[in-house]
Design a protein around this motif. Structure first.
Motif: not given
Length: 492
Positions: A359-361, A399
């Motif tokens: 879900t993280a960049e 996140e």
């Protein structure tokens, strides 16, 4: 027999032999020089006395008119120097000096002239309890051509005998006293010398009875052989204590490993078994007995159960695979290493990592600085290690950003994976590479079984590398994997 008694016996025996030899040599030398002086005096005086004799032959008989030889006379036997006696074999008459007449003594003579010839020389005789050393010389008549008499010149040796008796007593009793004193002092010294060894035995017995490996043997003596022995024993006890603690820690880790593995395996097995029981019950029930469930609902519930079983099966497969990797590490097995180009390896990992569940960049740095840099290692295991750290960063970064880049510093390459996730407390850093360890805040919240970082650490160690951890709770974590490299291109 104890060692101290044996040491005392050996020491006393050697000393006794030395004392006996010393006593015999001393006694022999004193005996020789004492009586040799008397013998020399007799051998000097006898020829002179023999020259003073005036032989008279009458009718075939030998006569000695007188024995007034001008000898030194004394009141007692100790004061008189020489004693002279002549025996006439032709007449059987014995003539002596005045000192022998005063003492009323005569020397024993051979019964025949032939015996006088055979007994010519120095001999020791005892007369009325007094000892003498005499020299015997046969008196020959040139006129008759026969041995006609016997000249005996003697000297009293009572003082020499008393001296030798005293010397003998001194040597015997002195040796016995010296031997007794040496044995007593030897036993004392042996006990004192063996006392540290008694402490060694006591320490060993204490360890045996209490299993306390922290016991050390106290010794404040000189650094001699016994001191070195005690030092060696203490060092051995120290190494044994460390080894025993490491063994206990290993057993404890093994027990925890088995307990945690059992716990991790029990959860998916329980899920799978529950779903199997649910499916069996649902599909073996008659349609009339499940009025609230149509075919669509049954199909939907069955797919959910099968998906759960598949997920748990995958989880068990990962767990078994991780446990096999750790088992391989525990047995000391390693893997083949070949020159590996780092730029293609990390570029491939970065490309494939974007497809992981996250879900993280995902942010990738410039790996061109790794161009032409090689290291000896296993490409597959290095990729597995990097995926463990990257997957871990995705899990704990719900996140934010996960970044993967590299640095080169002093002959080493640092592969850096940083995130802006939940981070952890610094007190937990020493334990994150332990098997089945998971931070308390993430346990039960984030998926995982706690074996990944243990496997990654093993792979790093096998490549002679190291890992650096920088973290702050609530702000994220950065792992830097340092690996030794070779800048030369590999041989084709």
């Amino acid at each position: 027999m104890s060692i101290r008694w044996r040491l005392t016996a050996w020491y006393s025996s050697i000393l006794a032999i030395v004392l006996v030899i010393f006593g015999l040599v001393t006694y022999g030398l004193v005996y020789y020089y004492t009586y040799n002086e008397v013998k020399s005096q007799l051998m000097t005086q006898a020829p002179q006395i023999n020259k003073q004799l005036r032989l008279i032959i009458k009718g075939g008989l030998f006569e000695v008119p007188n024995l007034d030889l001008g000898l030194e006379q004394g009141r007692g036997i100790d004061d008189s120097q020489l004693y002279v006696q002549i025996y006439n074999y032709t007449s059987g008459v014995t003539k002596t000096t005045q000192n022998m007449k005063d003492l009323n003594i005569t020397f024993p003579v051979p019964s025949t002239a032939a015996g006088a010839v055979q007994n010519e020389g120095i001999r020791r005789v005892n007369v009325n309890g007094d000892s003498f050393m005499i020299i015997q010389q046969p008196i020959k008549s040139e006129e008759l051509g026969l041995v006609v008499g016997l000249l005996q010149v003697g000297q009293f040796t009572g003082s020499q005998d008393r001296l030798m008796n005293r010397l003998q007593n001194v040597l015997v009793y002195g040796s016995l006293f010296a031997l007794l004193a040496a044995a007593t002092s030897g036993l004392f010294l042996a006990r004192k010398s063996m006392k540290p060894l008694v402490k060694v035995i006591e320490g060993a017995n204490q360890i045996q009875s209490s299993n306390d490996l922290s016991v050390r043997i106290e010794y404040d003596g000189p650094p001699d052989e016994i001191g070195q022995l005690i030092g060696t024993v203490n060092n051995m006890l120290g190494r044994t204590e460390v080894f025993y603690k490491e063994l206990e820690d290993a057993y404890g880790a093994q027990r925890r490993f088995v307990a945690d593995a059992s716990h991790e395996l029990r959860t998916p097995l329980t899920t799978i078994r529950g779903n199997v029981d649910f499916l069996l019950k649902m599909w073996t029930t008659e349609p009339g007995e499940r009025p609230n469930m149509d075919e669509e609902m049954i199909r939907e519930l069955s797919m959910e159960a099968l998906n759960d079983m598949a997920d748990e099966g995958k989880r068990m497969s990962r767990l078994v695979s991780d446990m096999l990797s750790l088992a391989r590490a525990d047995t000391g097995k390693t893997f083949d290493k070949t020159p590996v180009a780092l730029e293609p390896l990390v570029s491939e990992v970065a490309r494939r990592a974007q497809f992981l569940e996250r879900t993280a960049e995902w942010n990738v740095g410039d790996f061109s600085l790794l161009n032409g840099i090689y290291m000896d290692g296993s490409k597959d295991y290095l990729q597995q290690m990097l995926f463990i750290f990257i997957d871990n960063a995705f899990k704990y970064t719900p996140e934010g950003t996960v970044r993967f880049d590299a640095i080169v510093y002093q002959g080493q390459v640092g592969l850096r994976i940083s995130d802006t996730g939940i981070g952890m407390d610094k007190s937990e850093v020493p334990f994150i590479f332990d098997r089945f360890y998971r931070a308390d805040e993430s346990r039960g919240v984030t998926e995982g079984i706690g074996l990944g970082l243990s496997i990654a650490k093993w792979i790093i160690d096998e490549h002679h590398g190291s890992v650096e951890v920088v973290t702050r709770q609530g702000e994220g974590t950065t792992f830097v994997i340092w690996l030794p490299v070779s800048f030369s291109a590999p041989l084709e």
